[in-house]
Design a protein around this motif. Structure first.
Motif, PDB file in Angstrom:
ATOM      1  N   ARG A 195       0.852  -1.187   0.000  1.00  8.51           N
ATOM      2  CA  ARG A 195       0.000   0.000   0.000  1.00  8.51           C
ATOM      3  C   ARG A 195       0.884   1.232   0.000  1.00  8.51           C
ATOM      4  O   ARG A 195       1.916   1.276   0.664  1.00  8.51           O
ATOM      5  CB  ARG A 195      -0.925  -0.008   1.214  1.00  8.51           C
ATOM      6  CG  ARG A 195      -1.987  -1.084   1.148  1.00  8.51           C
ATOM      7  CD  ARG A 195      -2.817  -1.166   2.414  1.00  8.51           C
ATOM      8  NE  ARG A 195      -3.484   0.102   2.692  1.00  8.51           N
ATOM      9  CZ  ARG A 195      -3.261   0.860   3.769  1.00  8.51           C
ATOM     10  NH1 ARG A 195      -2.357   0.506   4.669  1.00  8.51           N
ATOM     11  NH2 ARG A 195      -3.921   1.978   3.955  1.00  8.51           N
ATOM     12  N   VAL A 196       0.466   2.261  -0.743  1.00  7.71           N
ATOM     13  CA  VAL A 196       1.360   3.388  -0.978  1.00  7.71           C
ATOM     14  C   VAL A 196       0.664   4.721  -0.730  1.00  7.71           C
ATOM     15  O   VAL A 196      -0.547   4.856  -0.936  1.00  7.71           O
ATOM     16  CB  VAL A 196       1.924   3.329  -2.418  1.00  7.71           C
ATOM     17  CG1 VAL A 196       0.803   3.434  -3.448  1.00  7.71           C
ATOM     18  CG2 VAL A 196       2.976   4.391  -2.653  1.00  7.71           C
ATOM     19  N   ARG A 197       1.454   5.684  -0.293  1.00  4.59           N
ATOM     20  CA  ARG A 197       0.967   7.046  -0.092  1.00  4.59           C
ATOM     21  C   ARG A 197       1.949   7.996  -0.779  1.00  4.59           C
ATOM     22  O   ARG A 197       3.161   7.830  -0.676  1.00  4.59           O
ATOM     23  CB  ARG A 197       0.888   7.358   1.400  1.00  4.59           C
ATOM     24  CG  ARG A 197       0.286   8.727   1.719  1.00  4.59           C
ATOM     25  CD  ARG A 197      -0.079   8.775   3.180  1.00  4.59           C
ATOM     26  NE  ARG A 197      -0.779   9.997   3.542  1.00  4.59           N
ATOM     27  CZ  ARG A 197      -1.542  10.129   4.615  1.00  4.59           C
ATOM     28  NH1 ARG A 197      -1.722   9.095   5.423  1.00  4.59           N
ATOM     29  NH2 ARG A 197      -2.147  11.264   4.890  1.00  4.59           N
ATOM     30  N   PHE A 198       1.413   9.009  -1.466  1.00  4.58           N
ATOM     31  CA  PHE A 198       2.255   9.975  -2.169  1.00  4.58           C
ATOM     32  C   PHE A 198       2.299  11.286  -1.385  1.00  4.58           C
ATOM     33  O   PHE A 198       1.254  11.854  -1.056  1.00  4.58           O
ATOM     34  CB  PHE A 198       1.736  10.211  -3.588  1.00  4.58           C
ATOM     35  CG  PHE A 198       1.791   8.978  -4.447  1.00  4.58           C
ATOM     36  CD1 PHE A 198       2.952   8.649  -5.125  1.00  4.58           C
ATOM     37  CD2 PHE A 198       0.701   8.129  -4.543  1.00  4.58           C
ATOM     38  CE1 PHE A 198       3.015   7.493  -5.893  1.00  4.58           C
ATOM     39  CE2 PHE A 198       0.754   6.970  -5.305  1.00  4.58           C
ATOM     40  CZ  PHE A 198       1.922   6.653  -5.984  1.00  4.58           C
ATOM     41  N   THR A 199       3.497  11.750  -1.106  1.00  4.94           N
ATOM     42  CA  THR A 199       3.664  12.944  -0.292  1.00  4.94           C
ATOM     43  C   THR A 199       5.043  13.550  -0.534  1.00  4.94           C
ATOM     44  O   THR A 199       6.006  12.812  -0.765  1.00  4.94           O
ATOM     45  CB  THR A 199       3.494  12.619   1.207  1.00  4.94           C
ATOM     46  OG1 THR A 199       3.776  13.771   1.994  1.00  4.94           O
ATOM     47  CG2 THR A 199       4.428  11.502   1.640  1.00  4.94           C
ATOM     48  N   PRO A 200       5.164  14.888  -0.484  1.00  4.14           N
ATOM     49  CA  PRO A 200       6.490  15.496  -0.665  1.00  4.14           C
ATOM     50  C   PRO A 200       7.343  15.441   0.599  1.00  4.14           C
ATOM     51  O   PRO A 200       8.553  15.643   0.538  1.00  4.14           O
ATOM     52  CB  PRO A 200       6.159  16.948  -1.034  1.00  4.14           C
ATOM     53  CG  PRO A 200       4.853  17.202  -0.347  1.00  4.14           C
ATOM     54  CD  PRO A 200       4.104  15.901  -0.430  1.00  4.14           C
ATOM     55  N   LYS A 201       6.694  15.150   1.736  1.00  3.11           N
ATOM     56  CA  LYS A 201       7.401  15.116   3.010  1.00  3.11           C
ATOM     57  C   LYS A 201       6.923  13.926   3.814  1.00  3.11           C
ATOM     58  O   LYS A 201       5.719  13.687   3.936  1.00  3.11           O
ATOM     59  CB  LYS A 201       7.155  16.417   3.790  1.00  3.11           C
ATOM     60  CG  LYS A 201       7.981  16.540   5.063  1.00  3.11           C
ATOM     61  CD  LYS A 201       7.744  17.893   5.725  1.00  3.11           C
ATOM     62  CE  LYS A 201       8.591  18.027   6.997  1.00  3.11           C
ATOM     63  NZ  LYS A 201       8.361  19.346   7.663  1.00  3.11           N
ATOM     64  N   LEU A 202       7.862  13.173   4.378  1.00  2.00           N
ATOM     65  CA  LEU A 202       7.514  11.971   5.112  1.00  2.00           C
ATOM     66  C   LEU A 202       6.596  12.273   6.290  1.00  2.00           C
ATOM     67  O   LEU A 202       6.842  13.193   7.066  1.00  2.00           O
ATOM     68  CB  LEU A 202       8.788  11.297   5.626  1.00  2.00           C
ATOM     69  CG  LEU A 202       8.582   9.986   6.386  1.00  2.00           C
ATOM     70  CD1 LEU A 202       8.139   8.880   5.435  1.00  2.00           C
ATOM     71  CD2 LEU A 202       9.850   9.581   7.118  1.00  2.00           C
ATOM     72  N   ILE A 203       5.545  11.479   6.410  1.00  2.00           N
ATOM     73  CA  ILE A 203       4.636  11.555   7.554  1.00  2.00           C
ATOM     74  C   ILE A 203       5.057  10.447   8.521  1.00  2.00           C
ATOM     75  O   ILE A 203       4.773   9.271   8.306  1.00  2.00           O
ATOM     76  CB  ILE A 203       3.178  11.387   7.114  1.00  2.00           C
ATOM     77  CG1 ILE A 203       2.833  12.404   6.017  1.00  2.00           C
ATOM     78  CG2 ILE A 203       2.241  11.539   8.302  1.00  2.00           C
ATOM     79  CD1 ILE A 203       1.495  12.160   5.352  1.00  2.00           C
ATOM     80  N   GLN A 204       5.765  10.827   9.570  1.00  2.00           N
ATOM     81  CA  GLN A 204       6.415   9.861  10.436  1.00  2.00           C
ATOM     82  C   GLN A 204       5.451   8.853  11.053  1.00  2.00           C
ATOM     83  O   GLN A 204       5.764   7.672  11.190  1.00  2.00           O
ATOM     84  CB  GLN A 204       7.151  10.597  11.571  1.00  2.00           C
ATOM     85  CG  GLN A 204       8.320  11.458  11.093  1.00  2.00           C
ATOM     86  CD  GLN A 204       9.643  10.716  11.117  1.00  2.00           C
ATOM     87  OE1 GLN A 204       9.675   9.514  11.302  1.00  2.00           O
ATOM     88  NE2 GLN A 204      10.729  11.440  10.940  1.00  2.00           N
ATOM     89  N   LYS A 205       4.260   9.292  11.423  1.00  2.00           N
ATOM     90  CA  LYS A 205       3.342   8.416  12.140  1.00  2.00           C
ATOM     91  C   LYS A 205       2.648   7.403  11.242  1.00  2.00           C
ATOM     92  O   LYS A 205       2.009   6.473  11.731  1.00  2.00           O
ATOM     93  CB  LYS A 205       2.293   9.241  12.882  1.00  2.00           C
ATOM     94  CG  LYS A 205       1.379  10.050  11.981  1.00  2.00           C
ATOM     95  CD  LYS A 205       0.377  10.873  12.791  1.00  2.00           C
ATOM     96  CE  LYS A 205      -0.533  11.689  11.883  1.00  2.00           C
ATOM     97  NZ  LYS A 205      -1.495  12.505  12.665  1.00  2.00           N
ATOM     98  N   VAL A 206       2.780   7.561   9.936  1.00  2.00           N
ATOM     99  CA  VAL A 206       2.125   6.654   8.992  1.00  2.00           C
ATOM    100  C   VAL A 206       3.075   5.508   8.644  1.00  2.00           C
ATOM    101  O   VAL A 206       4.106   5.723   7.998  1.00  2.00           O
ATOM    102  CB  VAL A 206       1.700   7.391   7.708  1.00  2.00           C
ATOM    103  CG1 VAL A 206       1.128   6.408   6.687  1.00  2.00           C
ATOM    104  CG2 VAL A 206       0.676   8.470   8.029  1.00  2.00           C
TER     105      VAL A 206
END
Length: 401
Positions: A187-198
Motif C-alpha cells: 500500500r502506498v501514499r504519495f507525499t512530498p514530506k515523510l509523515i512519520q506516524k504513517v
C-alpha cells in the motif's frame, strides 16, 4: 503454462534492477525456470532508463530517472565488476557536487558510476542473464491454495511469485490476490514530506525536464545537487555520457524538480495538460538558470524540451530490518530499492536477498522474512541515495578492492 523441468517456476513482475538481479541470482542457485515480466516497450529497466531523442538530425541520450550510482556493499561490488567487464558501466569522473547561491562545490572522494550508453546499459546487460518477456502487462495474480501455485494473468501457473515494483500498480495488483500481508506492505501514499506516524510506503513525485541547448552553457560541473530551489538536481548528459559530436556545441541537460514543486504541480502523469507542461518547463528553466548563476534572459533558448511527471519517483522511507520480504506459506516475495535504500545498489541487494530466500524455501526452510518489519525514514537527496564505502575503491583494471 510454466513447468518444473528446471526446478520450481518463478514469475517476477517488474524488470527493473531488483527483478533482473533476482532472476540472475536464482539462475546461479539452480532455479532456472524464472521469467521476468516487464512493461517496457523498448527495454527493461524501470527507474534505470535512458531516452533517445532525435533533434534536427542529431541523436541525444538523456538519463531521465536514475542519474548515477555508487558502491558501498561487497555483494553489489561484484555485480558492478561484472557490468564493467561486459562494457556496460564506466566511472563518471566529471565534476559532481552541490550548487548553492549560484556557487558550485565539488564533492570529494566520490566514485560515481554510469551506464556506458546511458543508464539503460545496466538493465540491458543484466537482462542477458535471464528470461525476460516484454512488453507484458500483468493485470492480475491469484494464489491458488489447493494447488499451491500462483496464476499470473494469462501466462499460466507458477510455483513462486515475486513483486519487483511498487506504486499504485503493485498496490492494485495484490489487492485481491489472496496474500493480504504482502498487499499491506505494498500500500502506498504519495507525499512530498515523510509523515512519520504513517507506517506505510511513502513516495514523492518529481517533474523531470529534458532540454537541448544549441550551445554549451560553459558551466563548471557535469552534475549538481541544488539547494534552496524549485530544482533539486541538474546534469549535463552530453558531458557525462561523452556524446559531444565534433564541431557540435549542443548540450542536453536533465533537470529535476524539488519534491515540493512536484507535489504543487501534480497532474495525471499519463495525460499532462499542454498548459501545465509549458508552465512547468518555463519555471524549471528559470530555476535552473538562477541556481547555476546564469541570467535567465541570457540562457539560450532550447532547441528541444520535454517535460514528464515521475509520479512514483523516490521512496521517502524503507523497511527497517530486512532486505526483502518473503511469505513462506504462500510462496510470494517482494524486492526493490524501497526495502533497502532508494538507489540502484539498494535494488540489487534486495533482489539478491529475495532470490536467496526463495532458494532456502525450495530446500525446505519455512521462514518468513520482513513481514513484521516497520518503516524508517530515508535521509538524503530527492533523487535517491548514494551510499559509499571508503574501503571499496574500484580499479578500472577490473577489480574492486
Amino acid at each position: 503454462m510454466a513447468t518444473n523441468v528446471h526446478g520450481p517456476s518463478v514469475a517476477i513482475v517488474g524488470g527493473g534492477i531488483a527483478g533482473l538481479v533476482c532472476a540472475a541470482r536464482l539462475g546461479q542457485l539452480g532455479i532456472t525456470a524464472a521469467t521476468v515480466f516487464d512493461t517496457g516497450s523498448h527495454a527493461p529497466g524501470g527507474r534505470c532508463s535512458t531516452r533517445k531523442i532525435d533533434v534536427a538530425g542529431k541523436t541525444f541520450l538523456f538519463d531521465h530517472s536514475a542519474q548515477y550510482f555508487t558502491v558501498s556493499d561487497n555483494r553489489f561490488a561484484k555485480i558492478v565488476s561484472f557490468l564493467h567487464a561486459k562494457g556496460a558501466v564506466k566511472v563518471w569522473n566529471g565534476p559532481v557536487g552541490v550548487l548553492k547561491g549560484g556557487r558550485f562545490e565539488r564533492k570529494s572522494n566520490l566514485q560515481a558510476f554510469v551506464g556506458t550508453e546511458g543508464m539503460k546499459s545496466v538493465p540491458e546487460c543484466l537482462a542477458t542473464l535471464s528470461r525476460v518477456e516484454r512488453p507484458v502487462w500483468i493485470g492480475n495474480v491469484v494464489w491458488e491454495p489447493m494447488a499451491k501455485k500462483w496464476k499470473v494473468g494469462k501466462n499460466g501457473y507458477f510455483d513462486y511469485l515475486v513483486i519487483a515494483h511498487n506504486g499504485k500498480c503493485a498496490d492494485r495488483l495484490m489487492g485481491n490476490a489472496g496474500a493480504p500481508k504482502i498487499h499491506e506492505l505494498l500500500r502506498v501514499r504519495f507525499t512530498p514530506k515523510l509523515i512519520q506516524k504513517v507506517q506505510q510506503m511513502q513516495l514523492c513525485s518529481l517533474w523531470v525536464l529534458l532540454a537541448v541547448f544549441p550551445t554549451s552553457l560553459k558551466l563548471p560541473f557535469e552534475g549538481a545537487f541544488v539547494e534552496d530551489s524549485d530544482v533539486t538536481w541538474v546534469a549535463n548528459n552530453t558531458a557525462k555520457l561523452g556524446q559531444r559530436a565534433a564541431g557540435d556545441g549542443s548540450e542536453c541537460w536533465t533537470i529535476f524538480s524539488s519534491r515540493q514543486f512536484g507535489a504543487a504541480h501534480k497532474v495525471p502523469q499519463e495525460n499532462i495538460p499542454p498548459g501545465k507542461a509549458d508552465e512547468v518547463t518555463k519555471r524549471l528553466l528559470a530555476a535552473f538558470a538562477k541556481s547555476a548563476g546564469l541570467d535567465s534572459r541570457a540562457l539560450p533558448s532550447p532547441t528541444y524540451t520535454k517535460v514528464q511527471l515521475w509520479g512514483a519517483a523516490v521512496p521517502l522511507n524503507v523497511l527497517d530490518g530486512a532486505d526483502c520480504v518473503f511469505q513462506s506459506s504462500q510462496n510470494v516475495g517482494i524486492c526493490g530499492d524501497w526495502l533497502v535504500s532508494p538507489c540502484i545498489e539498494g535494488a540489487a541487494v534486495s533482489g539478491l536477498a529475495l532470490a536467496e530466500s526463495i532458494h532456502r524455501h525450495v530446500r525446505g526452510e519455512r521462514r518468513d522474512t520482513g513481514l513484521g518489519c516497520t518503516f524508517k525514514p530515508v535521509h538524503g537527496p530527492a533523487i535517491g541515495s548514494f551510499p559509499t564505502n571508503s574501503k571499496l575503491v574500484f580499479n578500472p583494471g577490473g577489480k574492486t578492492v
